[in-house]
Design a protein around this motif. Sequence first.
Motif, PDB file in Angstrom:
ATOM      1  N   VAL A  42      81.910 -17.603 -12.683  1.00  0.00           N
ATOM      2  CA  VAL A  42      80.710 -17.536 -11.835  1.00  0.00           C
ATOM      3  C   VAL A  42      81.058 -16.864 -10.505  1.00  0.00           C
ATOM      4  N   ALA A  43      82.204 -17.225  -9.935  1.00  0.00           N
ATOM      5  CA  ALA A  43      82.635 -16.601  -8.684  1.00  0.00           C
ATOM      6  C   ALA A  43      82.837 -15.089  -8.869  1.00  0.00           C
ATOM      7  N   GLN A  45      81.307 -13.167 -11.106  1.00  0.00           N
ATOM      8  CA  GLN A  45      79.985 -12.572 -11.258  1.00  0.00           C
ATOM      9  C   GLN A  45      79.310 -12.412  -9.901  1.00  0.00           C
ATOM     10  N   GLN A  46      79.417 -13.420  -9.045  1.00  0.00           N
ATOM     11  CA  GLN A  46      78.798 -13.346  -7.719  1.00  0.00           C
ATOM     12  C   GLN A  46      79.449 -12.263  -6.861  1.00  0.00           C
ATOM     13  N   THR A  47      80.764 -12.135  -6.952  1.00  0.00           N
ATOM     14  CA  THR A  47      81.483 -11.096  -6.209  1.00  0.00           C
ATOM     15  C   THR A  47      81.038  -9.707  -6.675  1.00  0.00           C
ATOM     16  N   ALA A  49      78.183  -8.929  -8.246  1.00  0.00           N
ATOM     17  CA  ALA A  49      76.772  -8.722  -7.893  1.00  0.00           C
ATOM     18  C   ALA A  49      76.627  -8.335  -6.425  1.00  0.00           C
ATOM     19  N   SER A  50      77.405  -8.987  -5.558  1.00  0.00           N
ATOM     20  CA  SER A  50      77.355  -8.679  -4.134  1.00  0.00           C
ATOM     21  C   SER A  50      77.842  -7.257  -3.859  1.00  0.00           C
ATOM     22  N   HIS A  53      75.294  -4.773  -5.105  1.00  0.00           N
ATOM     23  CA  HIS A  53      74.117  -4.769  -4.231  1.00  0.00           C
ATOM     24  C   HIS A  53      74.371  -3.932  -2.982  1.00  0.00           C
ATOM     25  N   PRO A  59      70.228  -6.819  -7.695  1.00  0.00           N
ATOM     26  CA  PRO A  59      70.759  -7.945  -8.466  1.00  0.00           C
ATOM     27  C   PRO A  59      69.782  -8.379  -9.558  1.00  0.00           C
ATOM     28  N   LYS A  63      69.074 -16.022 -14.176  1.00  0.00           N
ATOM     29  CA  LYS A  63      70.208 -16.876 -13.856  1.00  0.00           C
ATOM     30  C   LYS A  63      71.404 -16.474 -14.716  1.00  0.00           C
ATOM     31  N   PHE A  64      72.592 -16.437 -14.115  1.00  0.00           N
ATOM     32  CA  PHE A  64      73.813 -16.075 -14.838  1.00  0.00           C
ATOM     33  C   PHE A  64      74.136 -17.161 -15.860  1.00  0.00           C
TER      34      PHE A  64
END
Length: 108
Positions: A42-43, A45-47, A49-50, A53, A59, A63-64
């Motif tokens: 998850v971390a 994926q968030q990195t 996506a950021s 972006h 984005p 939900k992932f």
Amino acid sequence: HNLQAFTVQSSDLGCFWRAAGSGWGRTPRVVWLGLRDVEPLVALQQTLASALHQHGVAPSTRKFCAHVTLGKTKGSEGMNSGQRRALRTLGKWMQDRSRSVGLQKTLQ
């Protein structure tokens, strides 16, 4: 970002469904293997996506859902009746909450 190697564990089998109004019943669109201990994934994926972006990539609004795709089905127009029947049978099995088949038993 400093990303470290990580391990995730497999979980249950599941599927994403084809729309009920597809004309040939409730059948799986994607068969997947669930994952446990996904916090590092998850971390990641968030990195990603950021970073995307920041470069103009919008984005996702969904939900992932951490999983491994095992297979995808194509539209019914390319399938014969035996293939459609097998897919519906798989769909029924996937929906059966009483199934208690562990992943290791499934893979043996």
